[in-house]
Design a protein around this motif. Structure first.
Motif, PDB file in Angstrom:
ATOM      1  N   GLY A   7       0.656  -1.337   0.029  1.00 20.36           N
ATOM      2  CA  GLY A   7      -0.016   0.064  -0.124  1.00 20.36           C
ATOM      3  C   GLY A   7       1.011   1.182   0.196  1.00 20.36           C
ATOM      4  N   ALA A   8       0.485   1.978  -1.166  1.00 25.71           N
ATOM      5  CA  ALA A   8       1.373   3.260  -1.216  1.00 25.71           C
ATOM      6  C   ALA A   8       0.769   4.442  -0.983  1.00 25.71           C
ATOM      7  CB  ALA A   8       2.171   3.318  -2.351  1.00 25.71           C
ATOM      8  N   GLY A   9      -0.200   4.512  -0.299  1.00 25.82           N
ATOM      9  CA  GLY A   9      -1.067   5.668   0.369  1.00 25.82           C
ATOM     10  C   GLY A   9      -0.178   6.379   1.255  1.00 25.82           C
ATOM     11  N   GLN A  10      -1.069   7.369   1.973  1.00 21.44           N
ATOM     12  CA  GLN A  10      -0.373   8.360   2.890  1.00 21.44           C
ATOM     13  C   GLN A  10       0.331   7.713   4.049  1.00 21.44           C
ATOM     14  OE1 GLN A  10      -0.094  11.667   2.866  1.00 21.44           O
ATOM     15  NE2 GLN A  10      -1.576  12.273   1.557  1.00 21.44           N
ATOM     16  N   VAL A  11      -0.244   6.626   4.504  1.00 23.99           N
ATOM     17  CA  VAL A  11       0.506   5.804   5.745  1.00 23.99           C
ATOM     18  C   VAL A  11       1.795   4.849   5.071  1.00 23.99           C
ATOM     19  CG1 VAL A  11       0.570   3.919   7.319  1.00 23.99           C
ATOM     20  CG2 VAL A  11      -1.388   5.661   7.390  1.00 23.99           C
ATOM     21  N   GLY A  12       1.483   4.201   3.853  1.00 28.22           N
ATOM     22  CA  GLY A  12       2.529   3.552   3.369  1.00 28.22           C
ATOM     23  C   GLY A  12       3.734   4.352   2.903  1.00 28.22           C
ATOM     24  N   GLY A  13       3.430   5.337   2.135  1.00 29.48           N
ATOM     25  CA  GLY A  13       4.317   6.203   1.895  1.00 29.48           C
ATOM     26  C   GLY A  13       5.207   6.705   2.707  1.00 29.48           C
ATOM     27  N   THR A  14       4.573   7.437   3.664  1.00 28.58           N
ATOM     28  CA  THR A  14       5.267   8.092   4.741  1.00 28.58           C
ATOM     29  C   THR A  14       6.170   6.997   5.755  1.00 28.58           C
ATOM     30  OG1 THR A  14       3.530   9.764   5.068  1.00 28.58           O
ATOM     31  CG2 THR A  14       5.024   9.471   6.790  1.00 28.58           C
ATOM     32  N   LEU A  39       7.231   7.535  -5.621  1.00 30.39           N
ATOM     33  CA  LEU A  39       7.984   7.249  -4.526  1.00 30.39           C
ATOM     34  C   LEU A  39       9.302   6.824  -4.837  1.00 30.39           C
ATOM     35  CD1 LEU A  39       5.302   5.329  -2.339  1.00 30.39           C
ATOM     36  CD2 LEU A  39       6.480   7.577  -1.673  1.00 30.39           C
ATOM     37  N   GLY A  40       9.642   5.924  -5.680  1.00 32.96           N
ATOM     38  CA  GLY A  40      10.775   5.434  -6.391  1.00 32.96           C
ATOM     39  C   GLY A  40      11.721   6.486  -6.518  1.00 32.96           C
TER      40      GLY A  40
END
Length: 457
Positions: A7-14, A39-40
Motif C-alpha cells: 500500500g503506497a497511500g499516505q501511511v505506506g508512503g510516509t 516514491l521510487g
C-alpha cells in the motif's frame, strides 16, 4: 532490516520515507503506477506493481527472505489475506496489518496463527480517537503522548505572553515548582528545533515539549501559559468510525453533539450512543450551527474523511464563535498551512498510526514510538535489559551515557515511580527509559544503546 510495505497511500508512503532514511531495505507494493514512480524517484527503495495479496507479487517483492511485512492498503480484506499468504508460503517472521472494521476487531481468536496469522493489528481509528481524547482532557495542549501505560506524559504547549516561565531561563523551572519533577525535552522556535539547556530562555510562541508524571501535567502547563477552563460542550462534525468512537469515549463526561449528513448513519448513531445528541445535516450549514449554539461550544471537532470539508467547517465554526477547533487533515501540506491559525490543531491520522508501526520496526525492546511535531522528531520508550556487562546503559548514570547528537533522556519509569532525568539517575535493569531524538538520522544509534550484548541471555 528487509521490510515489505503493501500500500503506497499516505501511511505506506510516509512509513517508507521514514524507514528508507534509516538504511533499511524497503520494497513497496501497490497497483498505482504513478504513486510508485513518485516514491521510487524520491527514495532509495524498491517498487513492485501488482495486487498486494497475490503470491507471485509478494515473491517478486522479496517475501522469501523478508523480515517484516506491513500491510496498510485501504482494504482490510487485502491486508488480512496478504498476511495469510506471507505466513503460509513464505514464513515471514513479523506481519503487521491495518484493520479498520470493528466487525473484525471485536472477534476473539480471529487473528492468531491458527486462524489469520497477524502479529500486530493496527487500528487507525482507535489510535486517532485516543489521540483526540487526550487533547480534550488537557485544554491548551497541542500534543499529549502517553508513556508506560500513562504513568508519564509528554505534553506540547505554546508559550504565551504572561506565562510565569516565559522570558526566563529553564533552570528557573525547579524554583517555580520545587515539589514537582519535570523536564523540558524539546523546544521548537519558528519551526526550528532547539536542544534545551539550563540557560535556554523560553520565548513567546515557542512550542515547548515537557515530560512529567501524569498528575503533575496541569501544574507544569500553568508555567507556560494561562490554564484554560475544562471543556464541557463538544460538537463533532462527522459520525463515521472516529466520530462514533470518540463520542462513545467521552459522552459520560461531556455534553456531546454529532452532526452527520447521512440519515441512516444518524439512526444508527442514535441507537448506539447513550447521551450524545445526533443531528442530521451538514457541518458547513451556517444556520444549523447557529441554531445549535456554536458560539457556546468549547470545542468543535471536524472528523470527516474529507480534508476540504473539515477545513471549511472548522473555519466557519471558529468564525461563528467556537472557542477551540480541531480538524483531521490527511494532506501534510494542508496541515502545515492551517495549524495555528483559525484552526487550532490539525490532526494527522497517518502520524498517529505511524507511531504504532514504528514501535514494532525499531530494534531493541521498544515499547512505544511517538512522532513529535508532525514527524520532525521522535520520542522513544525503551526497556533496558541485561546487566552492567551486557548493556551499554545499565548501571550507568544518565550523564555518563554516550548519546548521539541531539538526543536526550527525559525520564526513567521504574515500577510505579517516574524519575525525571537530572543526569545523576542510574539506569537499572527493566527500567523504561524515555529518549528524545531531535535528528532522526541518529535513531539507529539510540536503538543500539538498548540492544544487549552477547553475554545477555
Amino acid at each position: 532490516m528487509k521490510i515489505i510495505i503493501l500500500g503506497a497511500g499516505q501511511v505506506g508512503g510516509t512509513l517508507a520515507e521514514l524507514l528508507a532514511s534509516e538504511a533499511n531495505d524497503i520494497t513497496i507494493v501497490d497497483t498505482n503506477v504513478e504513486r510508485l514512480r513518485d516514491l521510487g524517484d524520491r527514495l532509495d527503495i524498491g517498487t513492485v506493481v501488482g495486487h498486494c495479496s497475490y503470491p507471485t507479487v509478494l515473491r517478486q517483492a522479496g517475501a522469501d527472505d523478508a523480515d517484516m511485512l506491513v500491510a496498510v492498503t485501504s482494504s482490510d480484506e487485502t491486508n488480512m489475506i496478504a498476511c495469510q499468504v506471507a505466513h503460509t508460503l513464505f514464513r515471514t517472521p513479523t506481519k503487521i496489518a491495518r484493520v479498520r472494521e470493528s466487525a473484525y476487531l471485536t472477534r476473539t481468536g480471529l487473528f492468531d496463527n491458527d486462524a489469520i496469522p497477524i502479529d500486530v493489528l493496527i487500528s487507525p481509528e482507535q489510535a486517532v480517537t485516543n489521540y483526540i481524547k487526550r487533547l480534550i482532557e488537557y485544554p491548551g495542549a497541542l500534543q499529549v503522548l502517553d508513556f508506560a501505560e500513562g504513568k508519564a506524559q509528554l505534553v506540547c504547549v505554546k508559550a504565551y505572553y504572561g506565562g510565569p516561565l516565559v522570558g526566563q531561563e529553564l533552570r528557573q523551572l525547579h524554583a517555580h515548582m520545587p515539589n514537582i519533577n519535570t523536564r523540558v525535552a524539546a523546544i521548537f522556535r519558528r519551526d526550528r528545533p532547539i536542544l534545551p539547556k539550563g540557560d535556554t530562555v523560553i520565548e513567546v510562541d515557542d512550542e515547548v515539549f515537557f515530560i512529567a508524571a501524569r498528575n503533575h501535567i496541569r501544574d507544569v502547563m500553568s508555567e507556560m501559559r494561562r490554564l484554560e477552563d475544562s471543556y464541557r460542550k463538544v460538537i463533532i462534525a462527522g459520525g463515521g468510525h472516529i466520530g462514533e468512537r470518540l463520542a462513545e469515549a467521552i459522552e459520560s463526561r461531556y455534553q456531546v453533539k454529532i452532526i452527520e449528513i447521512n440519515p441512516s448513519r444518524c439512526r444508527y448513531l442514535s441507537d448506539s450512543l447513550d447521551t450524545t445528541v445526533v443531528l442530521q445535516g451538514s457541518a458547513s450549514d451556517r444556520d444549523l450551527l447557529v441554531e445549535e449554539n456554536i458560539d457556546e461550544a468549547d470545542i468543535f471537532l471536524a472528523l470527516t474523511n474529507d480534508d476540504e470539508a473539515n477545513i471549511m467547517a472548522s473555519l466557519l465554526a471558529k468564525r461563528l464563535g467556537a472557542r477551540k477547533v480541531m480538524a483531521i487533515i490527511n494532506n501534510p501540506a494542508y496541515a502545515d498551512l492551517v495549524q495555528g491559525g483559525a484552526i487550532d490543531i490539525a490532526i494527522s491520522p497517518q502520524l498517529a498510526t505511524l507511531g504504532t508501526l514504528l514501535t514494532h520496526v525499531r530494534r531493541g525492546d521498544i515499547v512505544s514510538v511517538h512522532s513529535l511535531r508532525r514527524g520532525a522528531a521522535e520520542a522513544i520508550e525503551a526497556i533496558a535489559h541485561g546487566d552492567k556487562r551486557s548493556s551499554k546503559v545499565i548501571g550507568r548514570k544518565v550523564k555518563d551515557i554516550r548519546l548521539p547528537p541531539g538526543a536526550t533522556i527525559g525520564a526513567i519509569i521504574r515500577d510505579e515511580e517516574v524519575l525525571i532525568s537530572d543526569g545523576q539517575a542510574v539506569i537499572q535493569a527493566e527500567d523504561h527509559v524515555i529518549i528524545f531524538v531531535m535528528d532522526k538520522k541518529y535513531i539507529r544509534d539510540v536503538e543500539r544503546l538498548f540492544q544487549p550484548g552477547l553475554t545477555f541471555f
